[in-house]
Design a protein around this motif. Structure first.
Motif, mmCIF file in Angstrom:
data_model
loop_
_atom_site.group_PDB
_atom_site.id
_atom_site.type_symbol
_atom_site.label_atom_id
_atom_site.label_comp_id
_atom_site.label_asym_id
_atom_site.label_seq_id
_atom_site.Cartn_x
_atom_site.Cartn_y
_atom_site.Cartn_z
ATOM 1 N N ASP A 160 0.806 -1.210 0.000
ATOM 2 C CA ASP A 160 0.000 0.000 0.000
ATOM 3 C C ASP A 160 0.846 1.270 0.000
ATOM 4 N N ASP A 172 -4.989 1.233 -12.052
ATOM 5 C CA ASP A 172 -5.447 1.400 -10.676
ATOM 6 C C ASP A 172 -6.443 2.550 -10.621
ATOM 7 N N ASP A 174 -7.940 3.813 -8.156
ATOM 8 C CA ASP A 174 -7.894 4.589 -6.921
ATOM 9 C C ASP A 174 -6.785 5.631 -6.915
ATOM 10 N N ASP A 202 -3.957 9.548 -4.139
ATOM 11 C CA ASP A 202 -3.810 8.106 -3.929
ATOM 12 C C ASP A 202 -4.806 7.657 -2.870
ATOM 13 N N HIS A 203 -5.870 6.964 -3.317
ATOM 14 C CA HIS A 203 -6.916 6.504 -2.399
ATOM 15 C C HIS A 203 -7.453 7.648 -1.536
ATOM 16 N N GLY A 204 -7.674 8.783 -2.187
ATOM 17 C CA GLY A 204 -8.259 9.928 -1.507
ATOM 18 C C GLY A 204 -7.282 10.834 -0.813
#
Length: 271
Positions: A160, A172, A174, A202-204
């Motif tokens: 991650d 990806d 996200d 990156d993921h919010g």
């Protein structure tokens, strides 16, 4: 910092490659490889160098290792590069003996311009991950290595904390870059040996990606990637501003004291 990590990595790589080149010269002095003597010599170096194993690969691709294995390494790209006279460090590979991620130093065994074989030394990839983990991000960011085309060389241990910067990065959903051409531009910069910074979500989480070349003669076009969430940048900026404020107040107090002392001295002299 990224610069400190690059320096640490350069020292590690350059030192180990020089070691392998010297060993290759030594093993080739007699004009042929005495395998038993060569492996005995290499066994004494494994622990001192912190290697997982060392070994010799003959021109037919048969590798003889310090831990007693005989394995066909003829399909390894680094083997063919070493036969052509090149010394370097491989990208991350899967260990044929026992599995796991490894990186391999390699150098030709030469005698009078003739290549007698290849000497190699294997490191667990964790060695480099440990060097790359020496960051100032307080565990909130990560460092890893990629080739100039964005393909990973050494990934961080935690999945991650890795962002794919290769041609498949758009897979990806996200991760979003404000500029759709940002990664393509980055790879062009890398091919020219330039450094720079990207921004993505990156993921919010707004994240900054810094890419810095690993400048060593033995490794071509490797880049250190550092990921830092915007909160880290904000924290650092706030810290710098706080320190600047404290310094300014300190200077003001000192100057005020000097002015007051000068006024006091002048009045006393007038009396």
């Amino acid at each position: 910092t990224a610069e400190q990590n690059v320096v640490s990595l350069q020292k590690q790589i350059a030192g180990d490659i020089r070691l392998l080149e010297n060993v290759g010269s030594l093993l080739g002095r007699g004009g042929s490889i005495a395998m038993g003597e060569a492996l005995d010599y290499l066994r004494g170096m494994v622990e001192d160098g912190g290697f997982k194993r060392m070994g010799v690969i003959l021109p037919d691709g048969q590798a003889h290792t310090t831990d007693g294995y005989v394995q066909d390494f003829s399909d390894r790209q680094y083997f063919h590069e070493a036969l052509s006279g090149r010394s370097s460090l491989s990208g991350t590979l899967t260990d044929k003996i026992g599995g796991g991620d490894i990186n391999v130093y390699y150098a030709p065994i030469l005698n009078g311009g003739k290549c007698l074989g290849v000497v190699f030394a294997t490191h667990d990839t964790a060695v480099y991950r440990e060097i790359l983990s020496l960051s100032s991000f307080g565990g909130k960011g990560s460092f890893y290595l990629v080739a100039a085309d964005g393909e990973p060389v050494i990934r961080p241990a935690e999945a991650d904390t890795y962002i794919d910067l290769s041609r498949n990065h758009m897979a990806d959903p996200d991760i979003a870059f404000s500029d759709p051409d940002a990664v393509t531009d980055m790879r062009l910069h890398m091919m020219r040996g330039e450094s720079g910074v990207l921004q993505c979500v990156d993921h919010g989480v707004t994240t900054y990606i810094n890419y810095t070349p690993v400048d060593t003669d033995a490794v071509d076009s490797w880049y250190l990637i550092s990921l830092a969430p915007s909160s880290v940048i904000t924290d650092k900026t706030g810290y710098i501003l706080d320190q600047t404020l404290y310094l300014s107040v300190g200077i003001f107090v000192v100057l005020s004291a000097l002015v007051a002392y000068n006024l006091y001295t002048q009045r006393r002299n007038e009396r």
